[in-house]
Scaffold this motif. Structure first.
Motif, PDB file in Angstrom:
ATOM      1  N   ASP A 221      24.414  49.349   9.313  1.00 36.94           N
ATOM      2  CA  ASP A 221      24.749  49.919   7.996  1.00 36.94           C
ATOM      3  C   ASP A 221      24.711  51.437   8.064  1.00 36.94           C
ATOM      4  N   ARG A 222      25.580  52.081   7.283  1.00 37.93           N
ATOM      5  CA  ARG A 222      25.673  53.531   7.296  1.00 37.93           C
ATOM      6  C   ARG A 222      24.858  54.155   6.161  1.00 37.93           C
ATOM      7  N   VAL A 223      24.202  55.277   6.497  1.00 35.05           N
ATOM      8  CA  VAL A 223      23.389  56.028   5.536  1.00 35.05           C
ATOM      9  C   VAL A 223      23.832  57.481   5.558  1.00 35.05           C
ATOM     10  N   ILE A 224      24.292  57.994   4.429  1.00 40.25           N
ATOM     11  CA  ILE A 224      24.673  59.405   4.331  1.00 40.25           C
ATOM     12  C   ILE A 224      23.429  60.278   4.277  1.00 40.25           C
ATOM     13  N   PHE A 225      23.454  61.370   5.003  1.00 35.05           N
ATOM     14  CA  PHE A 225      22.424  62.404   4.900  1.00 35.05           C
ATOM     15  C   PHE A 225      23.048  63.618   4.218  1.00 35.05           C
ATOM     16  N   LEU A 226      22.482  64.021   3.108  1.00 30.37           N
ATOM     17  CA  LEU A 226      22.905  65.227   2.391  1.00 30.37           C
ATOM     18  C   LEU A 226      21.687  66.133   2.292  1.00 30.37           C
ATOM     19  N   LEU A 227      21.310  66.698   3.439  1.00 29.55           N
ATOM     20  CA  LEU A 227      20.047  67.419   3.556  1.00 29.55           C
ATOM     21  C   LEU A 227      20.202  68.686   4.377  1.00 29.55           C
ATOM     22  N   PRO A 228      19.553  69.765   3.946  1.00 31.52           N
ATOM     23  CA  PRO A 228      19.407  70.929   4.816  1.00 31.52           C
ATOM     24  C   PRO A 228      18.223  70.695   5.757  1.00 31.52           C
ATOM     25  N   ASN A 229      17.763  71.743   6.411  1.00 34.65           N
ATOM     26  CA  ASN A 229      16.659  71.595   7.364  1.00 34.65           C
ATOM     27  C   ASN A 229      15.311  71.565   6.643  1.00 34.65           C
ATOM     28  N   VAL A 230      14.983  70.399   6.102  1.00 38.50           N
ATOM     29  CA  VAL A 230      13.680  70.137   5.503  1.00 38.50           C
ATOM     30  C   VAL A 230      13.026  69.026   6.309  1.00 38.50           C
ATOM     31  N   THR A 231      11.710  68.832   6.140  1.00 38.53           N
ATOM     32  CA  THR A 231      10.993  67.852   6.962  1.00 38.53           C
ATOM     33  C   THR A 231      11.492  66.429   6.754  1.00 38.53           C
ATOM     34  N   ALA A 232      12.077  66.155   5.592  1.00 37.92           N
ATOM     35  CA  ALA A 232      12.599  64.804   5.343  1.00 37.92           C
ATOM     36  C   ALA A 232      13.733  64.459   6.289  1.00 37.92           C
ATOM     37  N   PHE A 233      14.457  65.457   6.802  1.00 41.09           N
ATOM     38  CA  PHE A 233      15.594  65.163   7.682  1.00 41.09           C
ATOM     39  C   PHE A 233      15.132  64.439   8.945  1.00 41.09           C
ATOM     40  N   PRO A 234      14.211  65.007   9.746  1.00 38.36           N
ATOM     41  CA  PRO A 234      13.792  64.271  10.947  1.00 38.36           C
ATOM     42  C   PRO A 234      13.098  62.956  10.642  1.00 38.36           C
ATOM     43  N   VAL A 235      12.348  62.888   9.545  1.00 39.97           N
ATOM     44  CA  VAL A 235      11.686  61.633   9.186  1.00 39.97           C
ATOM     45  C   VAL A 235      12.720  60.551   8.894  1.00 39.97           C
ATOM     46  N   ALA A 236      13.715  60.883   8.069  1.00 38.67           N
ATOM     47  CA  ALA A 236      14.744  59.904   7.723  1.00 38.67           C
ATOM     48  C   ALA A 236      15.598  59.551   8.936  1.00 38.67           C
ATOM     49  N   LEU A 237      15.858  60.525   9.807  1.00 42.76           N
ATOM     50  CA  LEU A 237      16.646  60.261  11.010  1.00 42.76           C
ATOM     51  C   LEU A 237      15.950  59.248  11.915  1.00 42.76           C
ATOM     52  N   LEU A 238      14.686  59.484  12.211  1.00 39.66           N
ATOM     53  CA  LEU A 238      13.959  58.562  13.092  1.00 39.66           C
ATOM     54  C   LEU A 238      13.788  57.198  12.431  1.00 39.66           C
ATOM     55  N   ALA A 239      13.610  57.183  11.107  1.00 35.67           N
ATOM     56  CA  ALA A 239      13.498  55.912  10.387  1.00 35.67           C
ATOM     57  C   ALA A 239      14.799  55.124  10.475  1.00 35.67           C
ATOM     58  N   ALA A 240      15.917  55.808  10.258  1.00 36.89           N
ATOM     59  CA  ALA A 240      17.215  55.131  10.298  1.00 36.89           C
ATOM     60  C   ALA A 240      17.483  54.543  11.678  1.00 36.89           C
ATOM     61  N   TRP A 241      17.207  55.310  12.727  1.00 39.37           N
ATOM     62  CA  TRP A 241      17.455  54.794  14.075  1.00 39.37           C
ATOM     63  C   TRP A 241      16.489  53.666  14.441  1.00 39.37           C
ATOM     64  N   THR A 242      15.251  53.729  13.941  1.00 38.10           N
ATOM     65  CA  THR A 242      14.301  52.634  14.182  1.00 38.10           C
ATOM     66  C   THR A 242      14.819  51.336  13.565  1.00 38.10           C
ATOM     67  N   ALA A 243      15.510  51.448  12.439  1.00 37.29           N
ATOM     68  CA  ALA A 243      16.100  50.281  11.777  1.00 37.29           C
ATOM     69  C   ALA A 243      17.522  50.005  12.265  1.00 37.29           C
ATOM     70  N   ASN A 244      17.971  50.742  13.298  1.00 30.68           N
ATOM     71  CA  ASN A 244      19.314  50.609  13.874  1.00 30.68           C
ATOM     72  C   ASN A 244      20.400  50.830  12.827  1.00 30.68           C
ATOM     73  N   LEU A 245      20.191  51.853  12.004  1.00 29.86           N
ATOM     74  CA  LEU A 245      21.194  52.264  11.038  1.00 29.86           C
ATOM     75  C   LEU A 245      22.003  53.414  11.615  1.00 29.86           C
ATOM     76  N   VAL A 246      23.156  53.663  11.040  1.00 33.97           N
ATOM     77  CA  VAL A 246      24.044  54.719  11.510  1.00 33.97           C
ATOM     78  C   VAL A 246      24.008  55.865  10.504  1.00 33.97           C
ATOM     79  N   ILE A 247      23.691  57.062  10.993  1.00 37.83           N
ATOM     80  CA  ILE A 247      23.584  58.231  10.136  1.00 37.83           C
ATOM     81  C   ILE A 247      24.958  58.866   9.944  1.00 37.83           C
ATOM     82  N   VAL A 248      25.243  59.243   8.711  1.00 38.37           N
ATOM     83  CA  VAL A 248      26.480  59.966   8.387  1.00 38.37           C
ATOM     84  C   VAL A 248      26.075  61.313   7.808  1.00 38.37           C
TER      85      VAL A 248
END
Length: 562
Positions: A99-126
């Motif tokens: 499943d695809r998940v859009i990221f609409l984020l600048p460089n805040v700490t939530a970006f790496p957290v959400a990125l690693l979470a999405a890949w752990t769940a085998n999601l695709v980042i957009v």
């Protein structure tokens, strides 16, 4: 067992062309690699970028990974929060692998957290540019069919304004109020980021396999040169890119952990590959700067810190150098600045190296190859060159008939390597047009290679101005005009001309308010052939740029004549 990526040759049936192709296939640049640099990368067949990051989080658990103002996130915290969020994605939202998940984020700490979470769940980042408008969201939503979005609260109205955004689950990240102001109230259906992490922390662990051929990213590109389309990037592509960068940046490494100015946006391929993935895999600490156009804010955050590295585009380095306080910073720990995205004007390099005493290292990369694929390295830096191809990268220069050209001759840059995308998402025709049957990627960029293997960028094919039957490369004109002390910024584009088909049109941002067209014309006449000199000069307050600093040439080409 490790996979060793070897390079082979191709034959065209033309003896002279085959001889040139064999020269490129021999990778002459490898002979000039630094001693520590290997010819090819070695990565395990089952390697994933997810595993690489998770291992870094375990190895450097107590080290600070990200700083944003007073906020600190250790590598251990990064892993713990991302695991909790991954469980939320799977168990609370029911997101499936792929499943695809859009990221609409600048460089805040939530970006790496959400990125690693999405890949752990085998999601695709957009990842999307933070400046994306409601209208610009329509096509990516229809194309990628995202199930969720992780977005900064002050940006979400742009997404919600897209008519096809309804039904996409929303995970909202609070913006730092000091930087972005107070956000509007969020709708009831939106879930706040910290609430989702807290909910996931109490949910059972998920078990979801992630393989090297699984998609990691769908990254939209082409906004400055053509129809936007999504590059498919796999887990293996990202690992290959990081391994190449590890070797390329090795000579600038320090015994102690790196302290990196992470101002280049993570949603851009270079910011993600070089900073977020490469430096994090080595346990670096990132100083996060969400407002990527605020050079003054970066100078304030840099002060008193032993910064070792910064990556940015030429426009940002120019802005940084124009901040008077920049010269007062401590550069004792700095190893280098890294620049890419557009050709670097010589005057910017000279100012940087005079002030900092450190090199400004150029490179060249593309989203289709997951990031940088050339870099200046070793002691053989050549002015205006973007360096040597990285290990396992194959490069050749070809003419309009797809034949290899000799060293020194201009042509289109073709590339192959383990980081090359499988193709454009849902665009098989465009994929077939740009990737040959034997795996060469036609970049659309014009360049040449010298006898030692240094690559030089000249222009994009679509940017060339054809005066009569002669090619004029905008970068050459821009370098000449940019050297004038009264010029702050410059862009050269083509304009219709009845006699010669096209002529050069120049857009100039002034340092000196007294600078006029006659002065610029005289300066050009002394440095450029007549056919390269601008027929028209427009003075503007600023050049239109993308979120990562690339000049929007098409917008300038379409500007009316006043």
């Amino acid at each position: 067992m490790a996979v060793n990526y070897k390079i082979d040759s191709i034959r065209s049936g033309n003896h002279e062309s085959d001889r040139h192709a064999a020269w490129y296939a021999g990778r002459p640049w490898v002979a000039h690699y630094p001693d520590f640099m290997r010819r090819d990368i070695d990565i395990a067949p089952d390697a994933t970028i997810l595993a690489l990051l998770r291992r870094a989080c375990a190895d450097y658990a107590d080290r600070v990974a990200f700083e944003l103002g007073d906020e600190r996130l250790t590598y251990g915290d990064w892993l713990g929060r991302s695991d909790a969020l991954a469980r939320f994605f799977v168990h609370e939202w029911g997101l499936n692998a792929g499943d695809r998940v859009i990221f609409l984020l600048p460089n805040v700490t939530a970006f790496p957290v959400a990125l690693l979470a999405a890949w752990t769940a085998n999601l695709v980042i957009v990842p999307m540019l933070t400046a994306t408008t409601a209208h610009e969201f329509v096509d990516p939503i229809a194309d990628a069919e995202p199930k969720a979005i992780v977005g900064l609260d002050v940006l979400m109205d742009n997404f919600r304004g897209a008519p096809n955004a309804a039904g996409v689950r929303e995970l909202v990240v609070p913006a730092p109020e000091a930087l972005f102001g107070r956000a509007p109230a969020q709708p009831a259906h939106a879930v706040m980021f910290d609430d989702a992490v807290a909910a996931g922390a109490s949910i059972e662990t998920i078990e979801r396999s992630v393989g090297p051929d699984d998609l990691a990213l769908l990254q939209y590109t082409g906004g400055t040169t053509g129809v936007s389309k999504a590059v498919m990037t796999t887990q293996r592509n990202m690992v290959a890119e990081v391994e190449m960068l590890r070797m390329a940046v090795h000579e600038y490494a320090r015994p102690e952990p790196d302290l990196v100015v992470s101002v280049h946006p993570f949603f851009h391929s270079a910011g993600m590959a070089v900073n977020l993935l490469h430096y994090s895999s080595n346990g670096a600490t990132h100083l996060l700067f969400p407002k990527s156009k605020s050079a003054e804010h970066v100078v304030d955050g840099w002060r008193g810190r032993h910064v070792t590295s910064i990556l940015a585009g030429p426009a940002f380095f120019h802005a940084l150098l124009d901040v008077p306080a920049f010269e007062t910073l401590d550069f004792s720990a700095l190893r280098a600045g890294f620049v890419g995205g557009m050709p670097l004007r010589p005057d910017i390099r000279e100012r940087w190296e005079r002030i900092t005493g450190r090199p400004l290292v150029e490179g060249y990369g593309l989203t289709e190859l997951a990031g940088p694929i050339t870099a200046q390295m070793g002691s053989r830096h050549c002015d205006a060159s973007v360096g040597f191809p990285l290990p396992s990268i194959e490069l050749t220069i070809r003419d309009a008939d797809d034949r290899a050209v000799p060293p020194g001759e201009h042509g289109e840059i073709w590339l192959r390597g383990p980081c090359l995308m499988p193709g454009y998402y849902k665009h098989p025709t465009e994929t077939a047009r740009t990737i040959t049957r034997d795996g060469w990627f036609r970049t659309g960029d014009i360049g040449f290679m010298d006898a030692d293997g240094h690559l030089y960028l000249v222009s994009r094919i679509k940017d060339i101005v054809i005066v009569g039957s002669v090619n004029v490369y905008p970068s050459e004109v821009e370098a000449a005009v940019g050297a004038h002390p009264g010029v702050a910024d410059v862009c050269a584009v083509g304009m219709p001309d009845r006699a010669s088909g096209e002529r050069v049109r120049l857009f100039v941002v002034r340092n000196d308010p007294a600078l006029d067209s006659a002065t610029v014309s005289s300066w050009c006449a002394e440095r450029l052939s007549d056919y390269k000199c601008p027929k028209r000069i427009d003075f503007v307050d600023a050049l239109p740029r993308s979120a990562v600093g690339k000049v929007l040439r098409r917008e300038l080409c379409n500007r009316p004549y006043e």
